[in-house]
Design an enzyme around this catalytic site. Structure first.
Site, PDB file in Angstrom:
ATOM      1  N   ASN A 322       0.930  -1.547 -19.500  1.00 13.51           N
ATOM      2  CA  ASN A 322       1.448  -2.518 -20.453  1.00 13.51           C
ATOM      3  C   ASN A 322       2.167  -1.809 -21.590  1.00 13.51           C
ATOM      4  O   ASN A 322       3.145  -1.105 -21.298  1.00 13.51           O
ATOM      5  CB  ASN A 322       0.455  -3.609 -20.858  1.00 13.51           C
ATOM      6  CG  ASN A 322      -0.885  -3.194 -21.393  1.00 13.51           C
ATOM      7  OD1 ASN A 322      -1.706  -2.678 -20.665  1.00 13.51           O
ATOM      8  ND2 ASN A 322      -1.144  -3.436 -22.656  1.00 13.51           N
ATOM      9  N   ASP A 323       1.767  -1.972 -22.821  1.00 14.90           N
ATOM     10  CA  ASP A 323       2.600  -1.554 -23.953  1.00 14.90           C
ATOM     11  C   ASP A 323       3.100  -0.105 -23.897  1.00 14.90           C
ATOM     12  O   ASP A 323       2.338   0.801 -23.558  1.00 14.90           O
ATOM     13  CB  ASP A 323       1.797  -1.633 -25.258  1.00 14.90           C
ATOM     14  CG  ASP A 323       1.011  -2.901 -25.399  1.00 14.90           C
ATOM     15  OD1 ASP A 323       1.189  -3.813 -24.577  1.00 14.90           O
ATOM     16  OD2 ASP A 323       0.202  -2.977 -26.342  1.00 14.90           O
ATOM     17  N   GLN A 339       0.150   2.107 -22.169  1.00 15.25           N
ATOM     18  CA  GLN A 339      -1.142   1.558 -21.782  1.00 15.25           C
ATOM     19  C   GLN A 339      -1.215   1.589 -20.261  1.00 15.25           C
ATOM     20  O   GLN A 339      -0.399   0.952 -19.582  1.00 15.25           O
ATOM     21  CB  GLN A 339      -1.284   0.117 -22.303  1.00 15.25           C
ATOM     22  CG  GLN A 339      -1.425   0.037 -23.800  1.00 15.25           C
ATOM     23  CD  GLN A 339      -2.781   0.520 -24.258  1.00 15.25           C
ATOM     24  OE1 GLN A 339      -3.776  -0.181 -24.120  1.00 15.25           O
ATOM     25  NE2 GLN A 339      -2.837   1.727 -24.780  1.00 15.25           N
ATOM     26  N   TRP A 347      -4.920  -5.287 -15.718  1.00 15.75           N
ATOM     27  CA  TRP A 347      -5.269  -4.648 -16.993  1.00 15.75           C
ATOM     28  C   TRP A 347      -6.719  -4.135 -16.969  1.00 15.75           C
ATOM     29  O   TRP A 347      -7.596  -4.786 -16.406  1.00 15.75           O
ATOM     30  CB  TRP A 347      -5.081  -5.693 -18.109  1.00 15.75           C
ATOM     31  CG  TRP A 347      -5.300  -5.132 -19.476  1.00 15.75           C
ATOM     32  CD1 TRP A 347      -4.341  -4.619 -20.294  1.00 15.75           C
ATOM     33  CD2 TRP A 347      -6.548  -5.043 -20.181  1.00 15.75           C
ATOM     34  NE1 TRP A 347      -4.918  -4.190 -21.464  1.00 15.75           N
ATOM     35  CE2 TRP A 347      -6.268  -4.439 -21.427  1.00 15.75           C
ATOM     36  CE3 TRP A 347      -7.864  -5.381 -19.886  1.00 15.75           C
ATOM     37  CZ2 TRP A 347      -7.262  -4.197 -22.377  1.00 15.75           C
ATOM     38  CZ3 TRP A 347      -8.850  -5.125 -20.825  1.00 15.75           C
ATOM     39  CH2 TRP A 347      -8.542  -4.542 -22.057  1.00 15.75           C
ATOM     40  N   SER A 380      -3.268   0.592 -27.924  1.00 18.69           N
ATOM     41  CA  SER A 380      -1.915   0.991 -28.311  1.00 18.69           C
ATOM     42  C   SER A 380      -1.813   1.695 -29.652  1.00 18.69           C
ATOM     43  O   SER A 380      -2.673   1.531 -30.520  1.00 18.69           O
ATOM     44  CB  SER A 380      -1.020  -0.240 -28.334  1.00 18.69           C
ATOM     45  OG  SER A 380      -0.798  -0.645 -27.017  1.00 18.69           O
ATOM     46  N   ARG A 442      -5.978  -3.347 -34.691  1.00 17.19           N
ATOM     47  CA  ARG A 442      -5.466  -2.383 -33.712  1.00 17.19           C
ATOM     48  C   ARG A 442      -3.986  -2.062 -33.906  1.00 17.19           C
ATOM     49  O   ARG A 442      -3.301  -2.667 -34.688  1.00 17.19           O
ATOM     50  CB  ARG A 442      -5.670  -2.913 -32.289  1.00 17.19           C
ATOM     51  CG  ARG A 442      -5.038  -4.266 -32.012  1.00 17.19           C
ATOM     52  CD  ARG A 442      -5.381  -4.685 -30.568  1.00 17.19           C
ATOM     53  NE  ARG A 442      -4.809  -5.978 -30.227  1.00 17.19           N
ATOM     54  CZ  ARG A 442      -5.418  -7.132 -30.434  1.00 17.19           C
ATOM     55  NH1 ARG A 442      -6.607  -7.165 -31.006  1.00 17.19           N
ATOM     56  NH2 ARG A 442      -4.835  -8.273 -30.081  1.00 17.19           N
ATOM     57  N   GLU A 491      -0.297  -8.239 -33.420  1.00 15.51           N
ATOM     58  CA  GLU A 491      -0.320  -7.062 -32.526  1.00 15.51           C
ATOM     59  C   GLU A 491       0.929  -6.178 -32.637  1.00 15.51           C
ATOM     60  O   GLU A 491       2.032  -6.660 -32.783  1.00 15.51           O
ATOM     61  CB  GLU A 491      -0.413  -7.450 -31.036  1.00 15.51           C
ATOM     62  CG  GLU A 491      -1.561  -8.282 -30.638  1.00 15.51           C
ATOM     63  CD  GLU A 491      -1.647  -8.440 -29.112  1.00 15.51           C
ATOM     64  OE1 GLU A 491      -2.775  -8.483 -28.632  1.00 15.51           O
ATOM     65  OE2 GLU A 491      -0.624  -8.536 -28.406  1.00 15.51           O
ATOM     66  N   TRP A 563       7.999  -4.667 -20.116  1.00 18.58           N
ATOM     67  CA  TRP A 563       8.698  -5.732 -19.408  1.00 18.58           C
ATOM     68  C   TRP A 563       7.761  -6.237 -18.316  1.00 18.58           C
ATOM     69  O   TRP A 563       7.378  -5.468 -17.430  1.00 18.58           O
ATOM     70  CB  TRP A 563      10.000  -5.188 -18.811  1.00 18.58           C
ATOM     71  CG  TRP A 563      10.973  -6.273 -18.492  1.00 18.58           C
ATOM     72  CD1 TRP A 563      10.985  -7.540 -18.998  1.00 18.58           C
ATOM     73  CD2 TRP A 563      12.080  -6.181 -17.608  1.00 18.58           C
ATOM     74  NE1 TRP A 563      12.048  -8.238 -18.492  1.00 18.58           N
ATOM     75  CE2 TRP A 563      12.728  -7.429 -17.633  1.00 18.58           C
ATOM     76  CE3 TRP A 563      12.594  -5.167 -16.797  1.00 18.58           C
ATOM     77  CZ2 TRP A 563      13.860  -7.698 -16.874  1.00 18.58           C
ATOM     78  CZ3 TRP A 563      13.722  -5.435 -16.051  1.00 18.58           C
ATOM     79  CH2 TRP A 563      14.356  -6.685 -16.088  1.00 18.58           C
TER      80      TRP A 563
HETATM   81  C1  FRU Z   1      -0.701  -5.812 -26.605  1.00 15.93           C
HETATM   82  C2  FRU Z   1      -2.137  -5.317 -26.638  1.00 15.93           C
HETATM   83  C3  FRU Z   1      -2.387  -4.459 -27.845  1.00 15.93           C
HETATM   84  C4  FRU Z   1      -3.527  -3.605 -27.424  1.00 15.93           C
HETATM   85  C5  FRU Z   1      -3.175  -3.342 -25.986  1.00 15.93           C
HETATM   86  C6  FRU Z   1      -4.338  -3.147 -25.091  1.00 15.93           C
HETATM   87  O1  FRU Z   1      -0.231  -6.039 -25.328  1.00 15.93           O
HETATM   88  O2  FRU Z   1      -3.009  -6.407 -26.613  1.00 15.93           O
HETATM   89  O3  FRU Z   1      -2.620  -5.198 -29.015  1.00 15.93           O
HETATM   90  O4  FRU Z   1      -3.622  -2.441 -28.161  1.00 15.93           O
HETATM   91  O5  FRU Z   1      -2.429  -4.451 -25.550  1.00 15.93           O
HETATM   92  O6  FRU Z   1      -3.920  -2.791 -23.810  1.00 15.93           O
END
Ligand code: FRU
Length: 745
Positions: A322-323, A339, A347, A380, A442, A491, A563
């Site tokens: 992810n991020d 991530q 996830w 993140s 976070r 976030e 994306w």
């Molecule tokens: C955003 C998020 C962040 C967090 C991460 C965890 O997509 O929720 O806020 O740090 O993903 O994977």
């Protein structure tokens, strides 16, 4: 050890004798088998367990398998939202194990089978389900309790969980001296019970592998029950992850790679443990195979050609992403951390994956850089180069590269890790650098603020139900002082300065967060003063948690987002957007952000076709398409410029995607998605990138960035690109098609 065989034992506890243990004739003590018409000596509170053990599934519950006899304890009475507890009478621990069958939701803290001594939970176990669908099946689990011999304990089931998978199924709780049948000697990790018997010892081979190339292949079956995979050094737990393990190799969907390189050191005795596996698993499954474990993160070099593998958008070789995290330029390389779940295509297990590039286009994946630890998963964050070595973490005149992350454990704390070579990262010994403000805070974004010569950290904090960004300042990256806060962003904040219309004398600050909405304003090193309301960022779909690169030498503000391109059936999932250059332009409404694909992407261009040239404009008439055939493969950059004169719609088709410009609404419509895109001087200039997992459209000179994930796949057939108008005429001033090469070759 001698123990009498009795059918009933009476234990005196205070003055109240209770029947707590029943021999089942095999030296095993049945603590609870829930076969009666009531819970008998067990006491329940709340509604979740009803008045009696369930005969299998309850109304609206999926069928339950794997329980023993005719009944079980099932906390679905009244549905998922009901809560309650069910506790055994107290009894004396006099066996080596307690085994049980357990199924239902995985909601640690809220939904647990517990062993309680003197009011303290000393062992716990959970169900395995954490997403819709799944299975109600019970599976065998157990606790090693040899060390608790003679203590008085109760077994308790707690259900404080509401919503999806807010219930547990438990049956056949037995104290026994036999290794619980069908399970290995490694006790269930994740409990307060470190595993002692390794399932697989990797010590010797770990020593002999190239230190940068130690990967252990773990066979994954998507959707299989989650097992806890623990990496230990001697007695200490290095890392725990949850893995959808293929216990039958023939049924594995893909191999995940556990990168053990960072844990290898002289004298290390690394071992891997799996909970709840059948002993035969070890024999059948070569968990680690040094011959294949030589590719760092297991990038499968030469690969990256799966049908749904984006060809010039970064994706991880394997696992979920992810991020983007820690985006920074250091020592001639762009670093993209992200991530990463190395062990699954959904996830979880958040690590920081790591890739490097010298041009933002060709990425090389290195092994994971940050691994979950006792402080939690690695959420993140960002990165900076500490040029002046304010942190003192630099070595031999080399400025350190410093990563800032959230350790998401029981507490959410902000932490850092550093490196001088951009390859190996050491967690700062005095972490955390910022304690939890509120739970869930976070995503630290750290920047250098030149005018006040200090570091600034923006962190997302939910405060009394309000989403805020908190700002902190620091002289040395280690000690942080609260400065101010601003409301309304959720976030993954980012904070940076941009020149208006490219004029370095006219700069504005931008505050943005995960949705890419932003505010323009001023920032004095402590306080952000907005000059605009929140403005929309991207205009498409599935673009999230973008982050800008720090320390880019030519001063460009380069932005990259997660994306959300779902790639079913692949050993990986999700990707990054194109790297985008951000700008600020003056419009009639005030300054606005622009998004432009970075110029380095031009390196991917192959054959170019000028279908329509500015010196020979094409007058499109309603419903008469101008068609061009393009090469197979579907990787294109298409540039179009049109003037919609009398047309109602201007339509562009690329392969299976139709891009319609609704002239009256001044909007693009793409795969059902609408985006505002003003005409500029009566014209629309478009750049469109097509990859296997989606298209990205840049319109209105960058004021409209419209990413649209869509699984196009690798098209073996030549396709067509066409332009036409509808409801009136349009003039096309340019249609330029570039075939693009894959960035992975
Ligand atoms: C955003 C998020 C962040 C967090 C991460 C965890 O997509 O929720 O806020 O740090 O993903 O994977």
């Amino acid at each position: 050890m001698h123990r009498a065989i009795l059918s009933t034992i009476l234990i005196g506890l205070s003055s109240l004798p209770v029947r707590a243990e029943i021999w089942n004739g095999e030296r095993d003590l049945v603590v609870g088998d829930f076969e009666g018409e009531s819970y008998d000596l067990w006491t329940s509170t709340g509604d979740a367990f009803g008045d009696e053990p369930a005969r299998g599934n309850l109304a609206t519950q999926m069928p339950i398998t794997g329980f023993q006899g005719k009944r079980l304890a099932n906390s679905f009475h009244g549905g998922d939202d009901s809560t309650g507890t069910l506790a055994s009478p107290a009894f004396t621990l006099s066996r080596t194990y307690i085994s049980f069958l357990i199924g239902g939701g995985r909601r640690p803290g809220k939904l647990e089978l517990q062993l309680v001594i003197d009011g303290q939970v000393v062992r716990r176990a959970f169900g395995s389900q954490d997403k819709p669908g799944g299975t109600e099946a019970l599976e065998q689990g157990y606790w090693s309790i040899g060390d608790l011999e003679g203590r008085t304990a109760t077994v308790r089931i707690i259900d404080q969980a509401k919503g999806g998978w807010g219930h547990l199924n438990v049956d056949h709780i037995v104290a026994t001296d036999k290794d619980p049948s069908g399970i290995t000697l490694a006790p269930v990790p994740g409990l307060n019970d470190p595993p002692r018997q390794p399932t697989c010892l990797v010590h010797d081979i770990a020593q002999s592998l190239d230190p940068r190339g130690s990967g252990i292949f773990i066979p994954i079956r998507n959707g299989a029950p989650k097992r806890v995979l623990t990496l230990m050094d001697g007695d200490s737990v290095l890392m725990r992850n949850e893995v959808e393990l293929a216990d039958d190799l023939a049924k594995a969907d893909w191999d995940a790679v556990m990168n053990i390189a960072p844990f290898k050191k002289v004298g290390a005795a690394l071992s891997i443990h799996l909970d709840r596996m059948k002993p035969s698993f070890m024999m059948r499954t070569p968990i680690f195979d040094p011959a294949r474990a030589n590719a760092g993160s297991g990038t499968g070099r030469g690969g990256y050609d799966e049908p749904l593998r984006a060809q010039y958008h970064f994706s991880s070789a394997r696992g979920w992403l992810n991020d983007p995290n820690g985006c920074v330029f250091h020592n001639g390389e762009y670093h993209l951390f992200y991530q990463h779940n190395p062990y699954g295509i959904t996830w979880g297990n958040m690590h920081w994956g790591h890739a490097v590039s010298t041009d933002l286009v060709h990425w090389r994946e290195l092994g994971d850089a940050l691994f979950p630890d006792e402080s939690g998963m690695m959420y993140s964050g960002s990165a900076v180069v500490d040029w002046k070595n304010t942190s003192g973490l630099g070595r031999d005149g080399k400025p350190p590269l410093i990563l800032f992350y959230t350790a998401a454990g029981d507490e959410y704390t902000q932490c850092m890790a550093w490196s001088t070579d951009g390859r190996t990262f050491t967690k700062y010994a005095e972490n955390p650098i910022l304690r939890q403000v509120t739970h869930g805070n976070r995503d630290p974004k750290v920047i250098w603020h030149e005018p006040t010569k200090q570091w600034v950290m923006a962190v997302y904090v939910e405060l009394k139900g309000v989403h805020t960004i908190h700002f902190y300042t620091s002289p040395d990256l280690k000690t942080w002082t609260y400065a101010s806060k601003t409301d309304g962003f959720f976030e993954c904040p980012d904070l940076f300065e941009l020149p208006v219309d490219g004029d370095p004398a006219k700069k504005k600050w931008i505050l943005t967060a995960a949705s890419s909405e932003y505010q323009i304003g001023g920032f004095d090193g402590k306080t952000f003063t907005p000059e605009t309301p929140k403005l929309p960022g991207h205009r498409g779909k599935g673009f999230y948690a973008a982050q800008s690169f720090s320390d880019v030498p030519d001063g460009r503000r380069i932005f990259i987002g997660w994306w959300q391109t779902e790639t079913k059936g692949m050993p990986f999932n999700q990707s990054m957007s194109l790297p985008l250059e951000l700008g600020l332009v003056t419009t009639a409404d005030g300054p606005r952000l622009t998004f432009t694909p970075v110029k380095e992407l031009e390196k991917l261009r192959g054959e170019r076709r000028d279908v329509i040239r500015p010196d020979q404009p094409y007058g499109a008439r309603p419903r008469v398409p101008l068609v061009t055939r393009v090469e197979a493969g579907g990787l294109h950059e298409v540039r179009v410029e049109f003037e919609p004169t009398t047309a109602g719609n201007v339509i562009l088709r690329i392969g299976g995607s139709t891009i319609t410009y609704d002239v009256k609404a001044r909007q693009f419509i793409v795969h059902g998605q609408r985006a505002n895109a003003p005409l500029i001087a009566g014209r629309q200039r478009l750049t469109i990138y097509c990859d296997r997992t989606g298209i990205e459209i840049f319109a209105s000179d960058g004021q409209c960035y419209m990413p649209v994930p869509v699984n196009i796949g690798s098209d073996p057939q030549p396709s067509e690109i066409s332009v036409e108008s509808d409801g009136g005429d349009a003039i096309f001033h340019a249609l330029q098609v570039h075939e693009l090469r894959s960035a992975w070759r």
